[in-house]
Write a protein that holds these residues in place. Structure first.
Motif, short mmCIF file in Angstrom:
data_model
loop_
_atom_site.label_atom_id
_atom_site.label_comp_id
_atom_site.label_asym_id
_atom_site.label_seq_id
_atom_site.Cartn_x
_atom_site.Cartn_y
_atom_site.Cartn_z
N PHE A 190 -6.28 0.19 -4.67
CA PHE A 190 -5.98 -0.21 -3.30
C PHE A 190 -7.08 -1.18 -2.89
O PHE A 190 -8.19 -0.78 -2.53
CB PHE A 190 -5.94 1.02 -2.39
N GLN A 191 -6.78 -2.47 -2.96
CA GLN A 191 -7.78 -3.52 -2.81
C GLN A 191 -7.98 -3.92 -1.36
O GLN A 191 -7.03 -4.28 -0.66
CB GLN A 191 -7.35 -4.77 -3.59
N PRO A 192 -9.22 -3.91 -0.90
CA PRO A 192 -9.51 -4.45 0.42
C PRO A 192 -9.61 -5.98 0.37
O PRO A 192 -9.73 -6.56 -0.70
CB PRO A 192 -10.88 -3.84 0.73
N SER A 193 -9.54 -6.59 1.49
CA SER A 193 -9.86 -8.01 1.66
C SER A 193 -9.23 -8.94 0.63
O SER A 193 -9.92 -9.71 -0.02
CB SER A 193 -11.39 -8.19 1.65
N THR A 206 0.83 -1.21 0.00
CA THR A 206 0.00 0.00 0.00
C THR A 206 0.87 1.25 0.00
O THR A 206 0.61 2.20 -0.76
CB THR A 206 -0.95 -0.02 1.21
N ALA A 207 1.90 1.28 0.82
CA ALA A 207 2.79 2.45 0.87
C ALA A 207 3.53 2.63 -0.46
O ALA A 207 3.68 3.76 -0.94
CB ALA A 207 3.79 2.29 2.02
N ILE A 208 3.95 1.54 -1.06
CA ILE A 208 4.64 1.61 -2.36
C ILE A 208 3.70 2.18 -3.42
O ILE A 208 4.10 3.03 -4.23
CB ILE A 208 5.18 0.23 -2.77
N LEU A 209 2.44 1.75 -3.43
CA LEU A 209 1.51 2.26 -4.43
C LEU A 209 1.23 3.75 -4.20
O LEU A 209 1.07 4.49 -5.17
CB LEU A 209 0.21 1.44 -4.44
N MET A 210 1.21 4.19 -2.96
CA MET A 210 1.10 5.64 -2.71
C MET A 210 2.35 6.34 -3.23
O MET A 210 2.28 7.46 -3.76
CB MET A 210 0.86 5.92 -1.24
N GLY A 211 3.52 5.70 -3.13
CA GLY A 211 4.74 6.25 -3.70
C GLY A 211 4.65 6.36 -5.21
O GLY A 211 5.13 7.33 -5.81
N VAL A 212 4.03 5.36 -5.85
CA VAL A 212 3.81 5.43 -7.30
C VAL A 212 2.98 6.66 -7.64
O VAL A 212 3.27 7.39 -8.59
CB VAL A 212 3.15 4.13 -7.83
N ALA A 213 1.94 6.92 -6.84
CA ALA A 213 1.11 8.11 -7.06
C ALA A 213 1.96 9.37 -6.95
O ALA A 213 1.82 10.30 -7.75
CB ALA A 213 -0.04 8.14 -6.06
N MET A 214 2.84 9.41 -5.97
CA MET A 214 3.72 10.57 -5.79
C MET A 214 4.63 10.77 -7.00
O MET A 214 4.87 11.90 -7.42
CB MET A 214 4.56 10.41 -4.52
#
Length: 184
Positions: free
Chosen positions: A163-166, A140-148
């Protein structure tokens, strides 16, 4: 955006649609752009680590990822990135690009596992009986980094950050977060 970055994004987007690529940058251009992206990644490294530790401290089980989704939405909002919450119940989907062309998705799972963390690190789980044991906090943190990294890039097409739940479980209807995703 440099020609090399446009090329890399175009190749990725076009592979999904089999469209033709009109410009081939040189190896030198591609290497230069990769170095540039690595430098930008180094600049946000501490932020990504902080986001990962924040998520790790507050693990949430399947379809209960409310605080994680709120952190994602806050981060995307700070980046002025379009996003939708409540996707697949507690998921988030962001969109980067102008939407004029093919789209690709990059996915990260958000949920934790029902187990007690034995680590003694200062960012260990604060939620008894729940922990991020298989890397979803990092994903999740890496994908937020991709957004950045991609938020200011200009290209034809769209990249959806999902960002997939469950990922680890299913709901009362027997559906996981992947099946529940309803992007609009």
């Amino acid at each position: 955006m440099s020609a090399a970055t446009k090329h890399l994004l175009t190749v990725a987007l076009n592979k999904c649609t089999q469209a033709k690529i009109t410009h081939e940058p040189s190896i030198k251009e591609i290497i230069s752009e990769v170095k540039h992206m690595l430098e930008r990644a180094k600049e946000i490294q501490d932020k990504i680590i902080s986001l990962r530790r924040t998520i790790h401290i507050n693990p949430e089980l399947s379809f209960q990822e409310h605080e994680t989704a709120a952190l994602i939405a806050q981060t995307l909002g700070e980046l002025n990135t379009e996003y939708q919450t409540g996707v697949g119940k507690t998921g988030v989907v962001a969109r980067i690009g102008n939407g004029n062309g093919p789209a690709i998705g990059i996915r990260a799972d958000m949920d934790a596992l029902p187990m007690t963390e034995a680590n003694t690190v200062d960012y260990r789980s604060q939620n008894e009986g729940k922990m991020h044991a298989c890397g979803h906090d990092a994903h999740t943190a890496i994908l937020m980094g991709v957004a950045m990294l991609l938020k200011d890039e200009k290209f034809d097409g769209e990249i959806r950050l999902i960002f997939q739940p469950s990922e680890e479980n299913w709901d009362e209807e027997g559906k996981s977060g992947a099946v529940r995703k309803e992007c609009r």
